[in-house]
Design a protein around this motif. Structure first.
Motif, PDB file in Angstrom:
ATOM      1  N   TYR A   1      45.466  44.449  43.164  1.00  0.00           N
ATOM      2  CA  TYR A   1      45.788  43.145  42.590  1.00  0.00           C
ATOM      3  C   TYR A   1      44.752  42.647  41.783  1.00  0.00           C
ATOM      4  O   TYR A   1      43.436  42.541  42.418  1.00  0.00           O
ATOM      5  CB  TYR A   1      46.300  42.128  43.516  1.00  0.00           C
TER       6      TYR A   1
ATOM      7  N   GLY B   1      47.376  47.168  52.318  1.00  0.00           N
ATOM      8  CA  GLY B   1      46.267  47.375  53.354  1.00  0.00           C
ATOM      9  C   GLY B   1      46.203  45.935  54.385  1.00  0.00           C
ATOM     10  O   GLY B   1      46.870  44.910  53.781  1.00  0.00           O
ATOM     11  N   ALA B   2      45.673  46.278  55.379  1.00  0.00           N
ATOM     12  CA  ALA B   2      45.642  45.025  56.458  1.00  0.00           C
ATOM     13  C   ALA B   2      44.979  43.816  55.831  1.00  0.00           C
ATOM     14  O   ALA B   2      45.273  42.863  56.481  1.00  0.00           O
ATOM     15  CB  ALA B   2      44.956  45.713  57.501  1.00  0.00           C
ATOM     16  N   THR B   3      44.032  43.791  54.820  1.00  0.00           N
ATOM     17  CA  THR B   3      42.981  42.693  54.884  1.00  0.00           C
ATOM     18  C   THR B   3      43.474  41.856  53.799  1.00  0.00           C
ATOM     19  O   THR B   3      43.081  40.604  54.030  1.00  0.00           O
ATOM     20  CB  THR B   3      41.873  43.361  54.677  1.00  0.00           C
ATOM     21  N   ASN B   4      43.960  42.042  52.788  1.00  0.00           N
ATOM     22  CA  ASN B   4      43.952  41.234  51.503  1.00  0.00           C
ATOM     23  C   ASN B   4      42.599  40.815  51.381  1.00  0.00           C
ATOM     24  O   ASN B   4      42.452  39.511  50.686  1.00  0.00           O
ATOM     25  CB  ASN B   4      45.051  40.145  51.793  1.00  0.00           C
ATOM     26  N   LYS B   5      41.632  41.606  51.413  1.00  0.00           N
ATOM     27  CA  LYS B   5      40.231  41.066  50.885  1.00  0.00           C
ATOM     28  C   LYS B   5      39.938  40.804  49.798  1.00  0.00           C
ATOM     29  O   LYS B   5      40.189  41.888  49.192  1.00  0.00           O
ATOM     30  CB  LYS B   5      39.359  41.808  51.757  1.00  0.00           C
ATOM     31  N   LEU B   6      39.382  39.684  49.269  1.00  0.00           N
ATOM     32  CA  LEU B   6      39.232  39.842  47.601  1.00  0.00           C
ATOM     33  C   LEU B   6      37.791  39.856  47.535  1.00  0.00           C
ATOM     34  O   LEU B   6      36.875  39.251  48.157  1.00  0.00           O
ATOM     35  CB  LEU B   6      39.474  38.490  47.229  1.00  0.00           C
TER      36      LEU B   6
ATOM     37  N   PHE C   1      34.998  39.142  44.885  1.00  0.00           N
ATOM     38  CA  PHE C   1      34.958  38.264  43.467  1.00  0.00           C
ATOM     39  C   PHE C   1      33.780  38.554  42.501  1.00  0.00           C
ATOM     40  O   PHE C   1      32.719  39.373  43.223  1.00  0.00           O
ATOM     41  CB  PHE C   1      34.476  36.752  43.915  1.00  0.00           C
TER      42      PHE C   1
ATOM     43  N   ARG D   1      47.809  34.517  58.101  1.00  0.00           N
ATOM     44  CA  ARG D   1      46.362  35.107  57.995  1.00  0.00           C
ATOM     45  C   ARG D   1      45.247  34.118  57.564  1.00  0.00           C
ATOM     46  O   ARG D   1      45.642  33.399  57.152  1.00  0.00           O
ATOM     47  CB  ARG D   1      46.568  36.210  57.035  1.00  0.00           C
TER      48      ARG D   1
ATOM     49  N   TYR E   1      41.143  33.649  56.504  1.00  0.00           N
ATOM     50  CA  TYR E   1      39.817  34.321  56.053  1.00  0.00           C
ATOM     51  C   TYR E   1      38.440  33.293  56.263  1.00  0.00           C
ATOM     52  O   TYR E   1      38.806  31.981  55.824  1.00  0.00           O
ATOM     53  CB  TYR E   1      40.090  34.682  54.685  1.00  0.00           C
TER      54      TYR E   1
ATOM     55  N   TYR F   1      34.913  32.898  54.162  1.00  0.00           N
ATOM     56  CA  TYR F   1      34.132  33.485  53.174  1.00  0.00           C
ATOM     57  C   TYR F   1      32.906  32.522  52.993  1.00  0.00           C
ATOM     58  O   TYR F   1      32.944  31.632  53.257  1.00  0.00           O
ATOM     59  CB  TYR F   1      34.780  33.297  51.655  1.00  0.00           C
TER      60      TYR F   1
ATOM     61  N   PRO G   1      32.317  34.090  46.033  1.00  0.00           N
ATOM     62  CA  PRO G   1      32.769  33.884  47.350  1.00  0.00           C
ATOM     63  C   PRO G   1      32.531  35.299  47.986  1.00  0.00           C
ATOM     64  O   PRO G   1      33.132  36.468  47.326  1.00  0.00           O
ATOM     65  CB  PRO G   1      34.089  33.485  47.543  1.00  0.00           C
TER      66      PRO G   1
ATOM     67  N   TYR H   1      38.431  37.797  59.200  1.00  0.00           N
ATOM     68  CA  TYR H   1      39.593  37.637  58.781  1.00  0.00           C
ATOM     69  C   TYR H   1      40.328  37.714  60.127  1.00  0.00           C
ATOM     70  O   TYR H   1      40.231  38.761  60.966  1.00  0.00           O
ATOM     71  CB  TYR H   1      40.098  38.871  57.876  1.00  0.00           C
TER      72      TYR H   1
END
Lengths: 117, 113
Positions: A33, A100-105, A107, B31, B33, B35, B43, B48
């Motif tokens: 995404y 994926g488990a995190t949805n980590k962005l 940037f 969820r 998070y 940052y 960020p 998480y």
């Protein structure tokens, strides 16, 4: 490794001008995404748009439009007829693989847009 | 107000002191998070939670940092023995599991003197 590059550090325009903010990304994932967030001086990141990697249709929302080109790994953001209230830092971001488990962005470094009256 | 809230908005501390920040996510989001954002940068992901379980921590998160989400609702981020390099904006975000859209709070600006 995932990476997002926003080459424009600062852009200054006069009100009513159109402005395009560039975003180039790198990823090995086939499913991902892309996002744009706006950060006004108050500090809160405001969600603008999410686009998944399978949808290359351009999108328009009022004065905002986004051009996603997978062939060049770019996801550019255009503001038409800019207004002083558009002044903010704009971040492009990339998420890890769908599901994926995190949805980590991840940037980019952001583009500071200053719209002068 | 149903957004993500963070407290305090600003914190000034002396090097070596401990600080704790709080984040209250949107109530139905499971969820959460954390940052960190330094001046002129985007960020960077720290950690998480899904419900009360901490599922991932960044290598940026040294042993002096600890985060908790004891009941799967609010979360705290503690920094022990603060250093000047810890000065940054600490942002909290929340989302639904399976929804990649993150909602961010206004952040806690930490200044370590």
């Amino acid at each position: 490794a995932q990476k997002v590059t926003q080459a424009q550090t600062e852009i200054s325009v006069v009100e009513k001008e159109d402005v395009t903010l560039d975003c180039v990304y790198e990823t090995r994932d086939t499913t991902y995404y892309l996002f744009w967030y706006k950060q006004p001086p108050s500090g809160e990141l405001v969600f603008l748009i999410r686009r998944n990697s399978f949808d290359e249709q351009n999108e328009i929302s009022g004065r905002y439009s986004w051009n996603f080109q997978k062939s060049t790994s770019s996801f550019n953001f255009t503001i038409t007829a800019s207004q002083v209230v558009d002044s903010a830092v704009y971040f492009c971001a990339l998420s890890e693989a769908l599901g994926g488990a995190t949805n980590k962005l991840i940037f980019g470094t952001g583009t500071l847009l200053a719209v002068q009256p | 107000d149903t957004g993500v809230s963070q407290d305090p908005r600003h914190k000034i501390t002396k090097r070596g002191q401990n600080v704790t920040f709080r984040c209250d996510p949107i109530s139905e989001h499971n969820r959460l998070y954390w940052y960190r954002q330094t001046l002129g940068q985007g960020p960077e992901f720290l950690t998480y939670f899904q419900n009360e379980a901490q599922l991932e921590k960044s290598r940026l998160l040294s042993d002096r940092f600890s985060a908790e989400r004891p009941k799967g609702s609010f979360s705290t981020l503690e920094i022990q023995r603060t250093e000047q390099g810890d000065s940054a904006m600490y942002l909290c975000a929340s989302s639904f599991r399976g929804d990649e859209k993150l909602f961010f709070g206004s952040g806690t600006q930490l200044s370590v003197l």
